[in-house]
Design an enzyme around this catalytic site. Structure first.
Site, PDB file in Angstrom:
ATOM      1  N   THR A 122       1.079  -1.143  -0.060  1.00  9.34           N
ATOM      2  CA  THR A 122       0.131   0.311  -0.305  1.00  9.34           C
ATOM      3  C   THR A 122       0.765   1.542   0.236  1.00  9.34           C
ATOM      4  O   THR A 122       1.662   1.532   0.693  1.00  9.34           O
ATOM      5  CB  THR A 122      -0.965   0.089   1.024  1.00  9.34           C
ATOM      6  OG1 THR A 122      -1.440  -1.212   1.396  1.00  9.34           O
ATOM      7  CG2 THR A 122      -1.803   1.048   1.257  1.00  9.34           C
ATOM      8  N   GLU A 151      -3.705  -5.225  -2.313  1.00  5.46           N
ATOM      9  CA  GLU A 151      -4.323  -6.444  -2.101  1.00  5.46           C
ATOM     10  C   GLU A 151      -5.559  -5.968  -1.457  1.00  5.46           C
ATOM     11  O   GLU A 151      -5.123  -4.590   0.054  1.00  5.46           O
ATOM     12  CB  GLU A 151      -2.959  -6.488  -1.245  1.00  5.46           C
ATOM     13  CG  GLU A 151      -3.517  -8.356  -0.841  1.00  5.46           C
ATOM     14  CD  GLU A 151      -3.938  -8.931  -2.496  1.00  5.46           C
ATOM     15  OE1 GLU A 151      -3.800  -8.828  -3.504  1.00  5.46           O
ATOM     16  OE2 GLU A 151      -5.499  -9.526  -1.803  1.00  5.46           O
ATOM     17  N   ARG A 154      -7.523 -10.029   3.469  1.00  3.81           N
ATOM     18  CA  ARG A 154      -7.558  -9.641   5.133  1.00  3.81           C
ATOM     19  C   ARG A 154      -7.577 -10.936   5.771  1.00  3.81           C
ATOM     20  O   ARG A 154      -6.693 -11.861   5.600  1.00  3.81           O
ATOM     21  CB  ARG A 154      -9.307  -9.712   5.709  1.00  3.81           C
ATOM     22  CG  ARG A 154      -9.925  -8.690   5.369  1.00  3.81           C
ATOM     23  CD  ARG A 154     -11.156  -9.016   5.251  1.00  3.81           C
ATOM     24  NE  ARG A 154     -12.192  -9.920   4.561  1.00  3.81           N
ATOM     25  CZ  ARG A 154     -12.984 -10.953   4.142  1.00  3.81           C
ATOM     26  NH1 ARG A 154     -14.348 -10.247   5.089  1.00  3.81           N
ATOM     27  NH2 ARG A 154     -13.628 -11.620   4.341  1.00  3.81           N
ATOM     28  N   ASN A 211     -10.047   1.660   2.549  1.00  7.18           N
ATOM     29  CA  ASN A 211      -9.606   1.149   4.149  1.00  7.18           C
ATOM     30  C   ASN A 211      -9.725   2.709   4.393  1.00  7.18           C
ATOM     31  O   ASN A 211     -10.687   2.540   5.468  1.00  7.18           O
ATOM     32  CB  ASN A 211      -8.269   1.020   4.194  1.00  7.18           C
ATOM     33  CG  ASN A 211      -7.352   0.415   3.740  1.00  7.18           C
ATOM     34  OD1 ASN A 211      -8.691  -1.411   3.800  1.00  7.18           O
ATOM     35  ND2 ASN A 211      -6.757  -0.715   3.991  1.00  7.18           N
ATOM     36  N   PHE A 252     -18.827  -4.197   8.396  1.00 11.93           N
ATOM     37  CA  PHE A 252     -17.870  -3.479   8.755  1.00 11.93           C
ATOM     38  C   PHE A 252     -19.120  -2.733   9.761  1.00 11.93           C
ATOM     39  O   PHE A 252     -18.891  -1.070  10.049  1.00 11.93           O
ATOM     40  CB  PHE A 252     -17.432  -2.689   8.091  1.00 11.93           C
ATOM     41  CG  PHE A 252     -15.830  -2.950   7.857  1.00 11.93           C
ATOM     42  CD1 PHE A 252     -16.371  -4.572   7.023  1.00 11.93           C
ATOM     43  CD2 PHE A 252     -14.853  -3.208   8.164  1.00 11.93           C
ATOM     44  CE1 PHE A 252     -14.638  -5.292   6.777  1.00 11.93           C
ATOM     45  CE2 PHE A 252     -14.144  -3.517   8.159  1.00 11.93           C
ATOM     46  CZ  PHE A 252     -13.873  -4.605   7.312  1.00 11.93           C
ATOM     47  N   LEU A 253     -20.143  -3.010  10.515  1.00 16.47           N
ATOM     48  CA  LEU A 253     -20.842  -2.079  11.699  1.00 16.47           C
ATOM     49  C   LEU A 253     -21.296  -3.158  12.867  1.00 16.47           C
ATOM     50  O   LEU A 253     -22.270  -3.172  12.645  1.00 16.47           O
ATOM     51  CB  LEU A 253     -22.629  -2.153  10.390  1.00 16.47           C
ATOM     52  CG  LEU A 253     -22.487  -1.135   9.628  1.00 16.47           C
ATOM     53  CD1 LEU A 253     -23.928  -1.415   9.046  1.00 16.47           C
ATOM     54  CD2 LEU A 253     -22.363   0.100   9.890  1.00 16.47           C
ATOM     55  N   GLY A 260      -7.857  -1.201  14.618  1.00 25.26           N
ATOM     56  CA  GLY A 260      -6.733  -1.565  14.873  1.00 25.26           C
ATOM     57  C   GLY A 260      -6.477  -2.334  13.937  1.00 25.26           C
ATOM     58  O   GLY A 260      -6.667  -2.453  12.797  1.00 25.26           O
ATOM     59  N   CYS A 263      -2.618  -2.390   9.462  1.00 26.21           N
ATOM     60  CA  CYS A 263      -3.683  -1.029   7.987  1.00 26.21           C
ATOM     61  C   CYS A 263      -4.462  -0.172   8.298  1.00 26.21           C
ATOM     62  O   CYS A 263      -3.935   0.687   7.698  1.00 26.21           O
ATOM     63  CB  CYS A 263      -4.073  -2.111   6.593  1.00 26.21           C
ATOM     64  SG  CYS A 263      -3.284  -3.405   6.216  1.00 26.21           S
ATOM     65  N   LYS A 266      -2.392   2.601  10.108  1.00 27.41           N
ATOM     66  CA  LYS A 266      -0.821   3.253   9.684  1.00 27.41           C
ATOM     67  C   LYS A 266      -1.933   3.783   7.993  1.00 27.41           C
ATOM     68  O   LYS A 266      -1.271   4.677   7.520  1.00 27.41           O
ATOM     69  CB  LYS A 266      -0.233   2.866   9.230  1.00 27.41           C
ATOM     70  CG  LYS A 266      -0.877   1.886   7.897  1.00 27.41           C
ATOM     71  CD  LYS A 266       1.022   0.548   7.690  1.00 27.41           C
ATOM     72  CE  LYS A 266       0.617  -0.174   6.936  1.00 27.41           C
ATOM     73  NZ  LYS A 266       0.525  -0.348   5.477  1.00 27.41           N
TER      74      LYS A 266
HETATM   75  N1  LIG Z   1      -1.328  -7.641   6.392  1.00 25.34           N
HETATM   76  C1  LIG Z   1      -2.873  -7.413   5.642  1.00 25.34           C
HETATM   77  O1  LIG Z   1      -2.975  -8.000   6.177  1.00 25.34           O
HETATM   78  C2  LIG Z   1      -2.808  -6.435   4.310  1.00 25.34           C
HETATM   79  C3  LIG Z   1      -3.469  -5.939   3.615  1.00 25.34           C
HETATM   80  C4  LIG Z   1      -3.559  -5.750   2.064  1.00 25.34           C
HETATM   81  C5  LIG Z   1      -2.122  -4.454   1.981  1.00 25.34           C
HETATM   82  N2  LIG Z   1      -1.220  -5.217   3.132  1.00 25.34           N
HETATM   83  C6  LIG Z   1      -0.123  -4.308   2.448  1.00 25.34           C
HETATM   84  O2  LIG Z   1       0.691  -4.602   1.904  1.00 25.34           O
HETATM   85  C7  LIG Z   1       1.948  -4.430   2.459  1.00 25.34           C
HETATM   86  C8  LIG Z   1       2.676  -5.155   3.170  1.00 25.34           C
HETATM   87  O3  LIG Z   1       2.339  -6.126   3.764  1.00 25.34           O
HETATM   88  P1  LIG Z   1       2.691  -7.111   5.085  1.00 25.34           P
HETATM   89  O4  LIG Z   1       1.447  -6.834   6.108  1.00 25.34           O
HETATM   90  O5  LIG Z   1       2.819  -8.324   4.494  1.00 25.34           O
HETATM   91  O6  LIG Z   1       4.163  -6.317   5.941  1.00 25.34           O
HETATM   92  P2  LIG Z   1       4.878  -7.730   6.625  1.00 25.34           P
HETATM   93  O7  LIG Z   1       5.664  -7.019   7.044  1.00 25.34           O
HETATM   94  O8  LIG Z   1       4.052  -8.717   7.522  1.00 25.34           O
HETATM   95  O9  LIG Z   1       5.804  -8.183   5.436  1.00 25.34           O
HETATM   96  C9  LIG Z   1       6.703  -7.253   4.898  1.00 25.34           C
HETATM   97  C10 LIG Z   1       7.881  -8.362   4.489  1.00 25.34           C
HETATM   98  O10 LIG Z   1       9.367  -7.189   3.487  1.00 25.34           O
HETATM   99  C11 LIG Z   1      10.007  -8.112   4.439  1.00 25.34           C
HETATM  100  N3  LIG Z   1      11.273  -6.726   3.283  1.00 25.34           N
HETATM  101  C12 LIG Z   1      11.967  -5.692   3.675  1.00 25.34           C
HETATM  102  N4  LIG Z   1      12.278  -4.903   2.618  1.00 25.34           N
HETATM  103  C13 LIG Z   1      12.697  -6.043   1.977  1.00 25.34           C
HETATM  104  C14 LIG Z   1      13.991  -5.972   0.758  1.00 25.34           C
HETATM  105  N5  LIG Z   1      14.754  -4.683   0.201  1.00 25.34           N
HETATM  106  N6  LIG Z   1      14.097  -6.897   0.323  1.00 25.34           N
HETATM  107  C15 LIG Z   1      13.005  -8.455   0.714  1.00 25.34           C
HETATM  108  N7  LIG Z   1      11.930  -8.114   2.006  1.00 25.34           N
HETATM  109  C16 LIG Z   1      11.560  -7.057   2.087  1.00 25.34           C
HETATM  110  C17 LIG Z   1      10.430  -7.990   5.523  1.00 25.34           C
HETATM  111  O11 LIG Z   1      11.486  -8.597   6.096  1.00 25.34           O
HETATM  112  C18 LIG Z   1       8.903  -8.786   5.526  1.00 25.34           C
HETATM  113  O12 LIG Z   1       8.959  -9.760   5.488  1.00 25.34           O
HETATM  114  C19 LIG Z   1       2.356  -3.225   3.497  1.00 25.34           C
HETATM  115  O13 LIG Z   1       2.605  -1.953   1.861  1.00 25.34           O
HETATM  116  C20 LIG Z   1       1.050  -3.321   3.965  1.00 25.34           C
HETATM  117  O14 LIG Z   1      -0.231  -1.958   4.072  1.00 25.34           O
HETATM  118  C21 LIG Z   1      -1.014  -6.437   4.425  1.00 25.34           C
END
Ligand SMILES: NC(=O)c1ccc[n+]([C@@H]2O[C@H](COP(=O)([O-])OP(=O)(O)OC[C@H]3O[C@@H](n4cnc5c(N)ncnc54)[C@H](O)[C@@H]3O)[C@@H](O)[C@H]2O)c1
Length: 459
Positions: A122, A151, A154, A211, A252-253, A260, A263, A266
């Site tokens: 994101t 993406e 959830r 979001n 979402f109601l 929290g 996502c 932030k």
């Molecule tokens: N978690 C969710 O439910 C969700 C849903 C939709 C979108 N997103 C978005 O997706 C993105 C990832 O979220 P997440 O929850 O999977 O994050 P996360 O922190 O679980 O995973 C990120 C991974 O990236 C790795 N990483 C960082 N820099 C790197 C590099 N240079 N090379 C290789 N690996 C590297 C980290 O070691 C970590 O394992 C974010 O932008 C988040 O906002 C998350």
């Protein structure tokens, strides 16, 4: 197709495993050596239902592998996904893009042949332009297209969400990139998940707007719940009554302790900053974020008032620590603010969570972590349900009551019927619903919704 998935967190690992399950050849890359070593041994570093089987099957069939080195997978890939974290930048709430830009620089050095670089993280509007500039500056010869593909999965339902999405958003005006993305997602398209093609900036904005809207919906019903408590209305029936209107929708109601997780907090903050920087302030979201922030500590005050206003030296049992059920993710979980506020008021906190205790230990000190709900409740003067794990929906109420000092429950997720709790001899406080006192008759306050549906689940 050959895919390099950079970042194997909650999004990258699920996306990589699911793409492999569609039949693509996927290499997942992460700079966290311990994570890669665990994955190579067949261990899944996160709790996500169904993920283990998909990873194991696709690894065994040779479509999914793991490495800490980006060069080779990127050189071979048709599509390179950026799925690294974009946390809040310390101090100002902007999205921290340092991981994204570092990844872009590494990709630039390794890329070879026509390659689509797909941003799944994101990211603020215009980040795709910046990634393109980084790659063009470092490798003017490279034949790449940068696409935004936000993406929407959830945690806790990630596999289902990835495989049956409401929509797939592809932000690019380039025909070659659009065709490649259509090929990657073809199995989903056949299942009639629509692909929405947009410009890149529009796709980036769609993610934040989605979001922000969901966070608004949650915050709206939370404030309505506060009003219900003041005027003697029932927020579950109000939510039902408005949610049956198709223009509003029932998701979402569910009133609770405030949103929290990894996502919403932030992303709403980043969206506010994006609006301010572009002189289009998002005042509704500014208010949503502020209201939500205050709500979590207010939940601790609700616990205090359930015990007559004073928590000093009192033992409080907390059930559920993760920000939602079916994940081990503790990022910005409401439990952190609730427990800290309880401790600030002098309470001694005991806690149990089916999957989050390991992560919670690093974030919360002076908490007694317990092995199950009943051990957690033992000797407690009040029990607080913070996360609605399935196992907390069917507690043995007689056993629970027998181990507690006071039969007081503060249910921040409305998982029980007030009338049932009253019958079991509990003083039961929930969100936006009447609290039954000992001399009230339960049937008067049992709602038709309680009778018809009992408990509702929303992930
Ligand atoms: N978690 C969710 O439910 C969700 C849903 C939709 C979108 N997103 C978005 O997706 C993105 C990832 O979220 P997440 O929850 O999977 O994050 P996360 O922190 O679980 O995973 C990120 C991974 O990236 C790795 N990483 C960082 N820099 C790197 C590099 N240079 N090379 C290789 N690996 C590297 C980290 O070691 C970590 O394992 C974010 O932008 C988040 O906002 C998350």
């Amino acid at each position: 197709m050959r895919i390099a998935m950079i970042g194997t967190g909650y999004v990258g690992l699920v996306s990589g495993a699911c793409f492999a399950d569609f039949g693509h050849q996927v290499i997942c890359v992460d700079k966290d050596d311990a994570k890669i070593a665990a994955l190579t041994r067949g261990e899944i570093p996160i709790f996500e239902p169904g993920l283990h089987d998909i990873v194991r099957n696709n690894t065994r069939e040779g479509r999914l592998s793991f490495t800490n080195s980006l060069a080779e997978p990127v050189a071979q890939a048709d599509a390179v996904f950026i799925a690294v974290g974009t946390p809040s930048r310390r101090g100002d709430g902007h999205a921290d893009l340092s991981y994204v830009f570092a990844t872009a620089r590494e990709i630039a050095t390794a890329v070879s042949g026509f390659t689509v670089i797909v941003t799944k993280s994101t990211v603020p509007i215009g980040t795709g332009d910046q990634i393109e500039t980084i790659i063009n500056d470092l490798r003017p010869d490279a034949d790449v297209c940068v696409v935004s593909n936000p993406e929407f999965l959830r945690e806790g339902a990630a596999i289902r969400d990835f495989k049956l999405p409401d929509r797939i958003v592809v932000g690019s005006d380039d025909q070659r990139a659009r065709e490649l993305m259509a090929e990657l997602y073809r199995p989903l398209y056949l299942n009639s998940s629509p692909i929405l093609y947009t410009g890149r900036r529009t796709a980036e904005l769609i993610k934040y707007a989605a979001n922000a809207f969901l966070a608004t919906k949650i915050t709206f019903i939370n404030e309505v719940a506060d009003l219900c408590e003041k005027v003697g209305a029932d927020v579950k029936e109000v939510a039902r009554g408005i949610g049956l209107d198709n223009r509003i929708g029932s998701k979402f109601l569910h009133a609770g302790p405030g949103y929290g997780g990894s996502c919403f907090p932030k992303d709403t903050l980043a969206f506010i900053k994006i609006g301010q920087d572009n002189e289009a302030p998002q005042r509704i979201i500014e208010t949503v974020a502020a209201v939500n922030e205050q709500r979590k500590r207010a939940m601790a005050r609700k616990v205090a008032s359930a015990l007559g206003g004073n928590l000093h030296g009192k033992s409080i049992a907390v059930l559920g620590l993760t920000f939602k059920p079916n994940t081990d993710d503790m990022r910005d979980a409401p439990s952190i603010a609730v427990i800290t506020a309880l401790q600030d008021m002098g309470a001694r906190v005991r806690a149990y969570d089916p999957a989050g205790i390991e992560q919670a230990r690093a974030l919360l000190s002076d908490v007694t972590y317990c092995e199950n709900a009943y051990l957690c409740a033992a000797g407690a003067e009040a029990l607080v349900i913070v996360t609605e794990w399935e196992q907390f929906r069917a507690l043995d109420l007689a056993q629970l009551k027998s181990v507690m000092v006071n039969p007081v429950i503060v249910d921040l997720r409305n998982v029980y019927r007030p009338s049932d709790m009253h019958k079991h001899g509990f003083v039961y406080h929930s969100i936006g619903r009447p609290t039954l006192t000992a001399n009230q008759s339960p049937p008067e306050l049992e709602t038709s919704l309680d009778r018809q549906n009992g408990m509702e689940v929303e992930l």
